[in-house]
Design a protein around this motif. Structure first.
Motif, PDB file in Angstrom:
ATOM      1  N   LEU B  10      31.972  62.698  39.896  1.00  0.00           N
ATOM      2  CA  LEU B  10      31.712  61.554  40.757  1.00  0.00           C
ATOM      3  C   LEU B  10      30.208  61.276  40.770  1.00  0.00           C
ATOM      4  O   LEU B  10      29.409  62.170  41.029  1.00  0.00           O
ATOM      5  CB  LEU B  10      32.181  61.856  42.184  1.00  0.00           C
ATOM      6  N   VAL B  11      29.855  60.053  40.494  1.00  0.00           N
ATOM      7  CA  VAL B  11      28.443  59.693  40.458  1.00  0.00           C
ATOM      8  C   VAL B  11      28.051  58.991  41.761  1.00  0.00           C
ATOM      9  O   VAL B  11      28.679  58.010  42.155  1.00  0.00           O
ATOM     10  CB  VAL B  11      28.133  58.779  39.252  1.00  0.00           C
ATOM     11  N   GLN B  35      39.741  64.383  47.192  1.00  0.00           N
ATOM     12  CA  GLN B  35      38.546  64.726  47.948  1.00  0.00           C
ATOM     13  C   GLN B  35      37.396  64.942  46.977  1.00  0.00           C
ATOM     14  O   GLN B  35      37.584  64.928  45.768  1.00  0.00           O
ATOM     15  CB  GLN B  35      38.766  66.011  48.744  1.00  0.00           C
ATOM     16  N   VAL B  36      36.222  65.154  47.521  1.00  0.00           N
ATOM     17  CA  VAL B  36      35.046  65.422  46.699  1.00  0.00           C
ATOM     18  C   VAL B  36      34.616  66.865  46.949  1.00  0.00           C
ATOM     19  O   VAL B  36      34.486  67.284  48.099  1.00  0.00           O
ATOM     20  CB  VAL B  36      33.892  64.463  47.060  1.00  0.00           C
ATOM     21  N   ALA B  37      34.425  67.615  45.876  1.00  0.00           N
ATOM     22  CA  ALA B  37      34.023  69.013  46.004  1.00  0.00           C
ATOM     23  C   ALA B  37      32.756  69.279  45.203  1.00  0.00           C
ATOM     24  O   ALA B  37      32.540  68.676  44.147  1.00  0.00           O
ATOM     25  CB  ALA B  37      35.142  69.930  45.518  1.00  0.00           C
TER      26      ALA B  37
ATOM     27  N   ILE C  76      28.915  56.020  46.551  1.00  0.00           N
ATOM     28  CA  ILE C  76      29.520  56.182  45.227  1.00  0.00           C
ATOM     29  C   ILE C  76      29.131  54.985  44.355  1.00  0.00           C
ATOM     30  O   ILE C  76      29.269  53.831  44.787  1.00  0.00           O
ATOM     31  CB  ILE C  76      31.055  56.293  45.351  1.00  0.00           C
ATOM     32  N   ASP C  77      28.631  55.281  43.143  1.00  0.00           N
ATOM     33  CA  ASP C  77      28.147  54.205  42.273  1.00  0.00           C
ATOM     34  C   ASP C  77      29.257  53.226  41.912  1.00  0.00           C
ATOM     35  O   ASP C  77      29.056  52.014  41.885  1.00  0.00           O
ATOM     36  CB  ASP C  77      27.573  54.795  40.971  1.00  0.00           C
ATOM     37  N   TYR C  78      30.430  53.787  41.612  1.00  0.00           N
ATOM     38  CA  TYR C  78      31.529  52.929  41.190  1.00  0.00           C
ATOM     39  C   TYR C  78      32.846  53.576  41.574  1.00  0.00           C
ATOM     40  O   TYR C  78      33.097  54.731  41.210  1.00  0.00           O
ATOM     41  CB  TYR C  78      31.477  52.729  39.667  1.00  0.00           C
TER      42      TYR C  78
END
Lengths: 87, 87, 87, 87, 87
Positions: B10-11, B35-37, C76-78
């Motif tokens: 994820l950017v 989710q984001v980890a 989040i970029d995208y």
């Protein structure tokens, strides 16, 4: 604390150092899904156990710095699970 | 700890300083949502991983002050997921 | 961390002193409900953001004593959200 | 804090030392499932109680180091539960 | 933080000492169930409020040692709830 049933040992060879070589178990919460718990008690598959979360899971696993959020703290002597009881 | 599958990187270029430039992954929890980890282990898409939450996620990410609430702590050696197993 | 979308600013004039005059946003979690998050990043409505909970939300908001349990840590970029992706 | 009803005492002879010999109760959350709570108040089956989670559950059980994530902090004087109220 | 509506005061005469004589309110989370929150702000039934959980609930209630996991931190100036908005 949650009421869970032990399913099996989980093998994760590639892990962060902080986890050390503690035993990880797959447990299934009553009426819920599978999670991974640290086992400092010594459980066997089929045991009904009490699992603690939050920061208490760390001390329960042995030290304030241990990176666990779900640790078994006791084996329930007797638990009768019925279909209607699974609520 | 939760059982999740890695989806992708994820950017997030615009972020608070405390997050530093650590790698963030989108993971999907078994029977749950995305989710984001934080990934201190080095995972690739498709890996089944163990994620820790609560305050343990911070130490697991490298320091007591790191602002994570979900960090990958290990890669599961073998996980067979079946439709009926997704409960 | 959770993936949320920013909806709007939330005005709460009557508040405890500890909240100070930080900006509070209503955010909607993917596949979930609305929550209130502290915004130290500077988001605008429609942005997809990463929100952290637990004790990490406090440091992320600026100090160990700040009374937040949900803080935006990055934009989040995208993010492409599809109907089937909302799971 | 959660609103729960006390069901019964839970016996777990095999437990970690940190749990000591405190009394553990099975409680059922309103509209939710059964959990295990530490009881420092002295409740009886059928009582409607207030249970606290998170790190507060530890202090509520008697000390910052106690490994509880769910502790009874009070007995509700009067609680009328109706079917439609169970939401 | 969660968006809740205040329902009424909750009386719990038998309680642990740590709770002191603070005012406890029954609040209902948007699209969720009833919980008990500590009220340091001074709310009245019908108010839409912001509630904080986790360890932040403790400081928000007045001290790091206070055993709360859900504390009201502000009253929302204006909240329009519609049926479709209850998601």
């Amino acid at each position: 604390m949650k009421i869970c049933r032990v399913e099996k040992t989980l093998v994760a060879t590639s892990r962060i150092g902080g986890l050390e070589n503690r035993r990880l178990l797959v447990v299934k919460e009553r009426g819920g899904g599978k999670q991974v718990a640290v086992d400092p008690v010594g459980c066997k598959p089929g045991d009904w156990v009490i699992c603690v979360g939050s920061s208490a899971a760390r001390d329960a696993a042995g030290s304030k710095d241990y990176p666990s959020d779900f640790t078994i703290v006791g084996i329930i002597d007797y638990w009768e699970e019925t279909e209607e009881g699974n609520k």
